[in-house]
Design a protein around this motif. Structure first.
Motif, short mmCIF file in Angstrom:
data_model
loop_
_atom_site.label_atom_id
_atom_site.label_comp_id
_atom_site.label_asym_id
_atom_site.label_seq_id
_atom_site.Cartn_x
_atom_site.Cartn_y
_atom_site.Cartn_z
N LYS A 159 -76.26 18.45 -78.29
CA LYS A 159 -76.92 18.80 -79.55
C LYS A 159 -78.19 19.61 -79.33
CE LYS A 159 -79.61 15.90 -81.65
NZ LYS A 159 -80.93 16.15 -81.07
N PRO A 218 -81.99 20.77 -81.03
CA PRO A 218 -83.03 19.92 -81.64
C PRO A 218 -82.89 19.85 -83.16
CG PRO A 218 -83.91 22.08 -81.07
CD PRO A 218 -82.52 22.05 -80.52
N LEU A 219 -83.30 18.73 -83.73
CA LEU A 219 -83.18 18.55 -85.18
C LEU A 219 -84.55 18.24 -85.78
CD1 LEU A 219 -79.92 16.40 -85.27
CD2 LEU A 219 -80.19 18.78 -85.99
N THR A 226 -87.16 16.42 -87.99
CA THR A 226 -87.25 15.05 -88.47
C THR A 226 -87.54 15.11 -89.97
OG1 THR A 226 -88.07 14.33 -86.35
CG2 THR A 226 -88.49 12.87 -88.22
N ASN A 253 -82.36 11.98 -84.51
CA ASN A 253 -82.03 11.71 -83.10
C ASN A 253 -81.90 10.22 -82.85
OD1 ASN A 253 -82.26 14.49 -82.28
ND2 ASN A 253 -84.39 14.20 -82.85
N LEU A 299 -91.87 21.38 -71.14
CA LEU A 299 -90.83 21.17 -72.15
C LEU A 299 -89.72 22.23 -72.16
CD1 LEU A 299 -92.58 19.89 -75.41
CD2 LEU A 299 -90.96 18.71 -73.92
N GLU A 307 -78.93 16.40 -74.67
CA GLU A 307 -79.89 17.17 -75.48
C GLU A 307 -81.14 17.46 -74.67
OE1 GLU A 307 -81.72 15.17 -78.79
OE2 GLU A 307 -81.80 13.27 -77.74
N HIS A 333 -87.24 18.75 -75.77
CA HIS A 333 -88.11 19.38 -76.78
C HIS A 333 -87.52 19.30 -78.18
CE1 HIS A 333 -85.50 22.89 -77.27
NE2 HIS A 333 -85.46 23.07 -75.96
N GLY A 334 -88.38 19.64 -79.16
CA GLY A 334 -87.96 19.65 -80.56
C GLY A 334 -87.61 21.04 -81.04
N THR A 335 -87.83 21.28 -82.33
CA THR A 335 -87.37 22.51 -82.97
C THR A 335 -88.34 23.67 -82.82
OG1 THR A 335 -88.37 21.81 -85.05
CG2 THR A 335 -86.08 21.19 -84.69
N ALA A 336 -89.53 23.42 -82.25
CA ALA A 336 -90.57 24.45 -82.07
C ALA A 336 -90.55 25.46 -83.22
CB ALA A 336 -90.39 25.14 -80.71
N LYS A 356 -92.39 27.38 -84.89
CA LYS A 356 -93.03 28.71 -84.93
C LYS A 356 -92.23 29.77 -84.17
CE LYS A 356 -96.45 27.62 -81.35
NZ LYS A 356 -97.81 27.46 -80.97
N TYR A 357 -91.28 29.35 -83.35
CA TYR A 357 -90.46 30.33 -82.62
C TYR A 357 -89.03 30.43 -83.17
CZ TYR A 357 -94.27 29.73 -79.30
OH TYR A 357 -95.50 29.66 -78.72
N ASN A 384 -87.29 29.21 -74.57
CA ASN A 384 -86.62 29.04 -73.28
C ASN A 384 -85.36 28.18 -73.48
OD1 ASN A 384 -85.93 28.56 -70.66
ND2 ASN A 384 -87.97 27.91 -69.99
N TYR A 392 -91.02 33.50 -72.30
CA TYR A 392 -92.48 33.61 -72.50
C TYR A 392 -93.29 32.44 -71.93
CZ TYR A 392 -93.00 29.87 -75.87
OH TYR A 392 -93.07 28.62 -76.41
N ARG A 411 -96.06 33.37 -69.04
CA ARG A 411 -97.51 33.34 -69.21
C ARG A 411 -98.22 32.59 -68.07
NH1 ARG A 411 -97.51 29.44 -74.63
NH2 ARG A 411 -96.64 27.65 -73.57
P1 NAP Z 1 -91.54 20.80 -80.06
O1 NAP Z 1 -90.59 21.31 -81.07
O2 NAP Z 1 -90.97 20.26 -78.81
O3 NAP Z 1 -92.53 22.00 -79.71
C1 NAP Z 1 -93.84 21.82 -79.19
C2 NAP Z 1 -94.21 22.99 -78.31
O4 NAP Z 1 -93.54 22.87 -77.05
C3 NAP Z 1 -93.83 24.37 -78.80
O5 NAP Z 1 -94.75 24.87 -79.74
C4 NAP Z 1 -93.83 25.13 -77.48
O6 NAP Z 1 -95.17 25.28 -76.98
C5 NAP Z 1 -93.19 24.15 -76.54
N1 NAP Z 1 -91.73 24.25 -76.53
C6 NAP Z 1 -90.81 23.43 -77.07
N2 NAP Z 1 -89.58 23.83 -76.83
C7 NAP Z 1 -89.69 24.96 -76.10
C8 NAP Z 1 -88.74 25.87 -75.54
N3 NAP Z 1 -87.41 25.69 -75.64
N4 NAP Z 1 -89.21 26.94 -74.87
C9 NAP Z 1 -90.52 27.13 -74.73
N5 NAP Z 1 -91.46 26.31 -75.23
C10 NAP Z 1 -91.05 25.22 -75.91
O7 NAP Z 1 -92.46 19.64 -80.71
P2 NAP Z 1 -93.06 19.48 -82.18
O8 NAP Z 1 -93.64 20.79 -82.61
O9 NAP Z 1 -93.94 18.29 -82.07
O10 NAP Z 1 -91.82 19.10 -83.10
C11 NAP Z 1 -91.20 20.01 -84.02
C12 NAP Z 1 -90.03 19.28 -84.73
O11 NAP Z 1 -89.03 18.90 -83.78
C13 NAP Z 1 -90.43 18.01 -85.47
O12 NAP Z 1 -89.69 17.94 -86.67
C14 NAP Z 1 -89.98 16.92 -84.52
O13 NAP Z 1 -89.75 15.71 -85.17
C15 NAP Z 1 -88.72 17.52 -83.97
N6 NAP Z 1 -88.30 16.98 -82.66
C16 NAP Z 1 -86.97 16.91 -82.43
C17 NAP Z 1 -86.51 16.49 -81.19
C18 NAP Z 1 -85.03 16.44 -80.96
O14 NAP Z 1 -84.26 16.93 -81.76
N7 NAP Z 1 -84.57 15.86 -79.86
C19 NAP Z 1 -87.40 16.15 -80.18
C20 NAP Z 1 -88.77 16.27 -80.41
C21 NAP Z 1 -89.20 16.69 -81.67
P3 NAP Z 1 -96.10 26.58 -77.10
O15 NAP Z 1 -96.35 26.79 -78.56
O16 NAP Z 1 -97.30 26.19 -76.33
O17 NAP Z 1 -95.38 27.71 -76.50
#
Ligand code: NAP
Length: 420
Positions: A101, A103-104, A106, A116, A324, A340, A343-346, A348-349, A356, A395, A399
């Motif tokens: 899967k 990322p989803l 929340t 999840n 991550l 899975e 990391h989550g759905t990030a 902003k990207y 990545n 990216y 960096r």
């Molecule tokens: P996140 O989505 O993991 O992202 C946090 C930061 O980690 C990003 O801004 C980015 O950092 C970096 N990052 C994450 N994935 C990356 C990738 N594939 N490549 C490069 N950099 C990556 O955490 P969040 O912003 O706290 O959560 C966003 C949503 O995702 C929320 O709704 C959360 O509940 C959900 N979530 C889902 C799962 C899952 O589905 N398993 C797990 C965790 C969170 P930089 O901005 O510094 O580049």
């Protein structure tokens, strides 16, 4: 089961189960259900599929091929059908046994805590397995990232994931606090604080601890690892975290007596030297463990942890070897496994073709390992390593790496395919 809502390729075959070993029996054209995911899922999931398809085709000369089946879930599903996690998705993972899967998101409000967590609990995927090791060339904040080679077995159905909580000021919290104060003699919540106190309860059970530790020890025995470490906070929470430690040792004694030895026995009976071929079972308090992974990294190979400790430890360990963008894992039960990225759905990207895809791709590699498609898994591992050594990276790594070429998500996938 009714799979009318999903499209299953005619050539796809269901993965079987060897009842005796609990291992999947994988046909040449297995159906693999997947969730595209929200946010960067739309970027990283197609990239993962492209690389896996290319590696499988190369490793087996076209004799094996995955029949991918997309399942609805998350924000995209909610917008299309009003359902965050349709039953058909859970049924398909259950039926086809191995899936992956993206990322989803929340959902905020609406009764679902986390999709999840819901997937792990509904399918009883009790072991959240996270390998953490160094890929040559990755940027790292530590001097010897190559010392890190651990695999974490994190319990995924109880402890804080059981989600037993009541908000401060609600009638439910009030009822629990009154019960604790009046009937259980709990004095820690002062009368003045009662109305403004939230309550959380964490259950840790013998059965769920032992099956998790059993998986960790079985892995250590099969792979010839030197030790399994039970990571707990038993000095403070004796009947949950302390019990996790005690039940872990009990599991080793009762089910793995021929293959394991405890650290205490090594000291008392073997002059401090573990007998050859035996896995040493030891335990560490979680806060100490957070420094041990930095200061004595090579001492640890396999960790078994309750849910919350596992969450903290796996991110801290992953930070030592690339963070991550790389951290990957699988949710593994007795019959079903869903892989899975950590990391989550990030958001902003999302959709920028920038994230990545390595974390999800390495989760896919774990899935291939689980299917015993080792040749394809190895090809991808090596190709990712070559892309990173060539400094052809996305990216997040570019960096931190001097002289790197920054690639988009899809271009990185192509760079990996070019190096298979
Ligand atoms: P996140 O989505 O993991 O992202 C946090 C930061 O980690 C990003 O801004 C980015 O950092 C970096 N990052 C994450 N994935 C990356 C990738 N594939 N490549 C490069 N950099 C990556 O955490 P969040 O912003 O706290 O959560 C966003 C949503 O995702 C929320 O709704 C959360 O509940 C959900 N979530 C889902 C799962 C899952 O589905 N398993 C797990 C965790 C969170 P930089 O901005 O510094 O580049």
């Amino acid at each position: 089961m009714n799979f009318d809502r999903i499209s299953i390729p005619a050539h796809g075959q269901r993965i079987g189960l060897d009842e005796a070993t609990g291992r999947p029996v994988v046909p040449d054209q297995p159906v693999i259900p997947y969730i595209l995911g929200d946010g960067i899922g739309v970027d990283v999931t197609p990239a993962m599929i492209r690389v896996i398809d290319a590696a499988v085709a190369k490793a087996y000369d076209g004799a094996r091929r995955i029949a991918w089946v997309e399942l609805p879930a998350g924000e995209r599903s909610f917008q299309a059908t009003g359902e965050w996690l349709p039953q058909v998705t859970l049924d398909a993972f259950q039926h086809f046994r191995v899936g992956i899967k993206g990322p989803l998101t929340t959902p905020i409000g609406g009764g679902i805590r986390s999709l999840n967590v819901a997937i792990r609990q509904t399918l009883d995927l009790y072991a959240n397995v996270r390998p953490v090791y160094y890929i040559q060339g990755l940027p790292s904040p530590v001097r010897h990232p190559e010392h890190m080679d651990m695999i974490l077995f994190r319990e995924a159905t109880e402890d804080v994931y059981a989600g037993i909580e009541w908000q401060a000021g609600t009638p439910e919290a009030d009822k629990i606090i009154r019960f604790l104060r009046q009937e259980m003699g709990v004095t820690a919540i002062a009368e003045d604080d009662a109305a403004g106190t939230g309550i959380g309860i964490k259950p840790i059970s013998q059965r769920k601890t032992r099956r998790l530790v059993r998986k960790a020890i079985a892995y250590a025995v099969a792979k010839g690892k030197a030790s399994v470490t039970l990571v707990h906070k038993g000095n403070i929470m004796k009947f949950t975290e302390g019990a996790f430690r005690d039940w872990g040792y009990q599991e080793a004694r009762e089910n793995f007596s021929a293959q394991t030895v405890s650290e205490q026995e090594v000291a008392a009976q073997h002059g401090g030297q573990a007998p050859a071929g035996k896995v040493v079972i030891n335990d560490r308090i979680a806060d100490n463990m957070l420094q041990q992974i930095l200061t004595r990294t090579t001492d640890y190979q396999v960790l078994a942890l309750p849910n919350l400790n596992g969450d903290y430890l796996s991110d801290a360990a992953a930070a030592q070897v690339g963070g991550l963008g790389i951290a990957h894992g699988g949710n593994i039960g007795d019959e079903v496994a869903v892989f899975e990225a950590v990391h989550g759905t990030a958001p902003k990207y999302a959709g920028l073709d920038k994230a990545n895809p390595s974390a999800l791709l390495l989760s896919g590699v774990m899935m291939l390992d689980h299917m015993d498609w080792d040749d394809a898994a190895l090809l991808i591992r090596q190709a990712i390593g070559r892309a990173i050594t060539d400094k052809m990276v996305t990216y997040d790594l570019a960096r931190q790496l001097e002289g790197a070429t920054e690639l988009s998500c899809s271009a990185f996938a192509q760079a990996v395919i070019d190096r298979l």
